[in-house]
Design a protein around this motif. Structure first.
Motif, PDB file in Angstrom:
ATOM      1  N   GLN A 310       0.714  -1.078  -0.074  1.00 60.47           N
ATOM      2  CA  GLN A 310       0.030  -0.028   0.126  1.00 60.47           C
ATOM      3  C   GLN A 310       0.798   1.132   0.051  1.00 60.47           C
ATOM      4  O   GLN A 310       0.485   2.247  -0.898  1.00 60.47           O
ATOM      5  CB  GLN A 310      -0.887   0.009   1.134  1.00 60.47           C
ATOM      6  N   GLN A 311       2.069   1.303   0.881  1.00 58.54           N
ATOM      7  CA  GLN A 311       2.828   2.458   1.073  1.00 58.54           C
ATOM      8  C   GLN A 311       3.568   2.592  -0.324  1.00 58.54           C
ATOM      9  O   GLN A 311       3.620   3.920  -0.915  1.00 58.54           O
ATOM     10  CB  GLN A 311       3.833   2.024   2.093  1.00 58.54           C
ATOM     11  N   GLN A 314       1.006   4.141  -3.008  1.00 52.93           N
ATOM     12  CA  GLN A 314       0.923   5.692  -2.593  1.00 52.93           C
ATOM     13  C   GLN A 314       1.958   6.321  -2.955  1.00 52.93           C
ATOM     14  O   GLN A 314       1.941   7.310  -3.524  1.00 52.93           O
ATOM     15  CB  GLN A 314       0.380   5.601  -0.859  1.00 52.93           C
ATOM     16  N   ASN A 315       3.206   6.079  -2.736  1.00 54.39           N
ATOM     17  CA  ASN A 315       4.299   6.789  -3.273  1.00 54.39           C
ATOM     18  C   ASN A 315       4.526   6.870  -4.555  1.00 54.39           C
ATOM     19  O   ASN A 315       4.869   8.015  -5.271  1.00 54.39           O
ATOM     20  CB  ASN A 315       5.705   6.078  -2.696  1.00 54.39           C
TER      21      ASN A 315
END
Length: 323
Positions: A310-311, A314-315
């Motif tokens: 997820q991170q 998002q990045n």
């Protein structure tokens, strides 16, 4: 029936016969013409050193057993597709650097070429029609010969190793155990005397390598396999997590045919989704492989792996926002 099959069948026919075999029977057994039978016999004599003799009185062909030994087809003779695979391996070996085993491999390469010529497959031309693509490969560096020499001689190595993640180098003493060629790059599995455990080192990250006089510590094959095969990818070690991935029905057509890990588990959902469970220790490589499937895969668990994906997404999305 292709040329290889006929050679193999003729070999079985001559090996099993107590008396010379007539050309007519050879043509019947091999399902070929008189001219084809003659070409096969000539090819076996010329390229495979087959001791085929002709008996004029009995009007037939036989294996000359005057030297006492039963003739066998040379090398690994199975079928044409496997010979093509050998040619692919040969081409791969020619591109793998440097040539630690060049002298030992030369007879194998010559034998492969002879076998291909015996099948009238045009070995030299065929090699130009097989392509092996190498992606994201890195040169093994200047210390490959030194590392492989220490490995063969069972000597310890003193190295300086550049760690890209921390942008720093460390000095270590290693007992080399295995060289691994993985995704077009060379790695060394070694017992690290600094960390007192098995570690994997990318050869292109060595900035120094010195062979020591001290004998290398030897680990058992079972210890090495436990370290290198339990977890996903090149990041070895005892697996501590199980990734649970769910692929869309469309992507499942490809992924369901792939082997991600020897201990993987798979299943299908009622919706046609493909679920894959993979043991892993470190998640770096697994994360990269998951991300390349984009919206066609969802990480069901564990939670830390799902959060990492997820991170990363998002990045990535942040890079494409309007400025």
């Amino acid at each position: 029936m292709d040329r290889f099959d006929r050679i193999f069948d003729l070999h079985k026919l001559l090996s099993a016969s107590r008396y010379p075999v007539s050309r007519q029977r050879i043509e019947e057994e091999l399902e070929c013409s008189r001219a084809t039978a003659k070409r096969i016999i000539d090819a076996m004599r010329l390229y495979l050193n087959a001791p085929i003799k002709y008996d004029r009185e009995l009007n037939g062909y036989y294996y000359d057993r005057s030297e006492g030994e039963m003739y066998e087809l040379p090398g690994v003779w199975f079928n044409s597709s496997e010979l093509h695979a050998l040619l692919s391996v040969q081409q791969l070996l020619e591109h793998v650097q440097p040539g630690l085993l060049d002298q030992q491999l030369a007879p194998l390469k010559n034998r492969i070429e002879s076998l291909l010529k015996a099948q009238a497959l045009g070995g030299n031309h065929l090699s130009q029609r097989i392509r092996i693509l190498r992606a994201t490969s890195r040169p093994a560096g200047e210390y490959f010969q030194r590392v492989s020499g220490a490995l063969a001689q069972r000597r310890q190595l003193k190295i300086s190793y550049y760690q890209r993640a921390s942008d720093a180098a460390t000095e270590r003493t290693l007992s080399p155990q295995r060289l691994t060629y993985y995704r077009d790059n060379w790695y060394l599995d070694a017992y690290c005397h600094l960390r007192q455990g098995l570690r994997t080192f990318a050869l292109d990250a060595l900035t120094k390598a010195e062979v020591l006089t001290d004998n290398a510590l030897d680990l058992t094959p079972e210890e090495l396999d436990a370290h290198t095969t339990n977890s996903y990818g090149i990041f070895s070690g005892q697996s501590s997590h199980m990734a649970h991935l769910r692929f869309t029905p469309r992507r499942a057509r490809w992924v369901s045919r792939e082997a991600w890990h020897p201990l993987q588990q798979s299943s299908w959902s009622e919706k046609g989704e493909y679920e894959l469970r993979i043991p892993y220790h470190r998640e770096e490589e697994l994360v990269m492989d998951i991300l390349k499937y984009g919206a066609d895969v969802e990480v069901i668990g564990p939670s830390q792996l799902r959060s990492r994906i997820q991170q990363q997404l998002q990045n990535t999305l942040a890079l494409y926002k309007e400025k």
